[in-house]
Design a protein around this motif. Structure first.
Motif, PDB file in Angstrom:
ATOM      1  N   LEU A   1       1.381  52.970  -0.397  1.00 61.19           N
ATOM      2  CA  LEU A   1       0.903  54.310   0.223  1.00 61.19           C
ATOM      3  C   LEU A   1       1.199  54.373   1.724  1.00 61.19           C
ATOM      4  CD1 LEU A   1      -2.357  54.587  -1.763  1.00 61.19           C
ATOM      5  CD2 LEU A   1      -0.530  56.130  -1.811  1.00 61.19           C
ATOM      6  N   ASP A   2       1.161  53.386   2.458  1.00 62.55           N
ATOM      7  CA  ASP A   2       1.370  53.423   3.960  1.00 62.55           C
ATOM      8  C   ASP A   2       2.783  53.641   4.377  1.00 62.55           C
ATOM      9  OD1 ASP A   2       2.424  51.096   3.410  1.00 62.55           O
ATOM     10  OD2 ASP A   2       1.157  50.043   4.698  1.00 62.55           O
ATOM     11  N   GLY A   3       3.527  53.915   3.206  1.00 66.16           N
ATOM     12  CA  GLY A   3       5.184  54.188   3.556  1.00 66.16           C
ATOM     13  C   GLY A   3       5.945  53.179   3.678  1.00 66.16           C
ATOM     14  N   GLU A   4       5.371  51.815   3.574  1.00 62.81           N
ATOM     15  CA  GLU A   4       6.283  50.460   3.597  1.00 62.81           C
ATOM     16  C   GLU A   4       7.191  50.431   2.378  1.00 62.81           C
ATOM     17  OE1 GLU A   4       5.656  45.889   3.576  1.00 62.81           O
ATOM     18  OE2 GLU A   4       3.773  47.025   4.071  1.00 62.81           O
ATOM     19  N   VAL A   5       8.180  50.036   2.622  1.00 62.18           N
ATOM     20  CA  VAL A   5       9.368  50.017   1.531  1.00 62.18           C
ATOM     21  C   VAL A   5       9.385  48.646   1.359  1.00 62.18           C
ATOM     22  CG1 VAL A   5      11.356  50.333   0.727  1.00 62.18           C
ATOM     23  CG2 VAL A   5      10.106  52.155   1.682  1.00 62.18           C
ATOM     24  N   THR A   6       9.346  47.871   0.268  1.00 61.61           N
ATOM     25  CA  THR A   6       9.633  46.299  -0.085  1.00 61.61           C
ATOM     26  C   THR A   6      10.525  46.291  -1.359  1.00 61.61           C
ATOM     27  OG1 THR A   6       8.958  44.453  -0.339  1.00 61.61           O
ATOM     28  CG2 THR A   6       7.541  45.810  -1.624  1.00 61.61           C
ATOM     29  N   GLU A   7      11.490  45.306  -1.726  1.00 60.06           N
ATOM     30  CA  GLU A   7      12.168  44.761  -2.539  1.00 60.06           C
ATOM     31  C   GLU A   7      11.823  43.506  -3.288  1.00 60.06           C
ATOM     32  OE1 GLU A   7      16.628  45.859  -2.491  1.00 60.06           O
ATOM     33  OE2 GLU A   7      16.424  43.583  -2.101  1.00 60.06           O
ATOM     34  N   TYR A   8      11.679  43.653  -4.536  1.00 55.61           N
ATOM     35  CA  TYR A   8      11.250  42.336  -5.265  1.00 55.61           C
ATOM     36  C   TYR A   8      12.295  42.010  -6.186  1.00 55.61           C
ATOM     37  CZ  TYR A   8       6.108  43.433  -4.347  1.00 55.61           C
ATOM     38  OH  TYR A   8       5.086  43.644  -3.864  1.00 55.61           O
ATOM     39  N   ASP A   9      12.871  40.610  -6.235  1.00 52.94           N
ATOM     40  CA  ASP A   9      13.688  40.055  -7.124  1.00 52.94           C
ATOM     41  C   ASP A   9      12.832  40.323  -8.818  1.00 52.94           C
ATOM     42  OD1 ASP A   9      14.315  37.501  -8.722  1.00 52.94           O
ATOM     43  OD2 ASP A   9      16.071  38.047  -7.542  1.00 52.94           O
TER      44      ASP A   9
END
Length: 103
Positions: free
Chosen positions: A36-44
């Motif tokens: 929601l805060d705009g942070e993008v992350t990537e999960y294996d």
């Protein structure tokens, strides 16, 4: 385990974090998410399987962190006609035009 799907929202049961899956890369076996805060992350994919997730509905204010408004959803290929264009005042021609002189 929930399978990731682009456009679906999930809540991490451990942290309470709410996020949307925004991309899947089958070749790299990764899932890209946006909080929601705009942070993008990537999960294996292996890490995704270990997360304790539940499906969630998109929050009402999910566009707020991105500062989007209703105009952002408009089709840029469609003509835009502001309200002022229909104003009778816009049809009045001035007596003189600056920068133009009669010869």
């Amino acid at each position: 385990m929930l399978s990731p799907a682009v456009g679906n929202w999930y809540r991490d049961i451990e942290t309470g974090a709410l996020f949307e899956v925004v991309a899947l890369d089958d070749a790299a076996r990764t899932i890209e998410t946006q909080f929601l805060d705009g942070e993008v992350t990537e999960y294996d994919l292996d890490v995704w399987r270990m997360l304790q997730l539940q499906k969630a509905a998109a929050p009402e204010d999910w566009r707020t962190p991105f500062e989007l408004d209703d105009e952002d959803g408009q089709d840029p290929d469609q003509p835009y006609h502001p309200e002022e264009w229909n104003s009778p005042v816009s049809t009045i021609e001035p007596d003189t035009m600056l920068g133009v002189e009669d010869s």
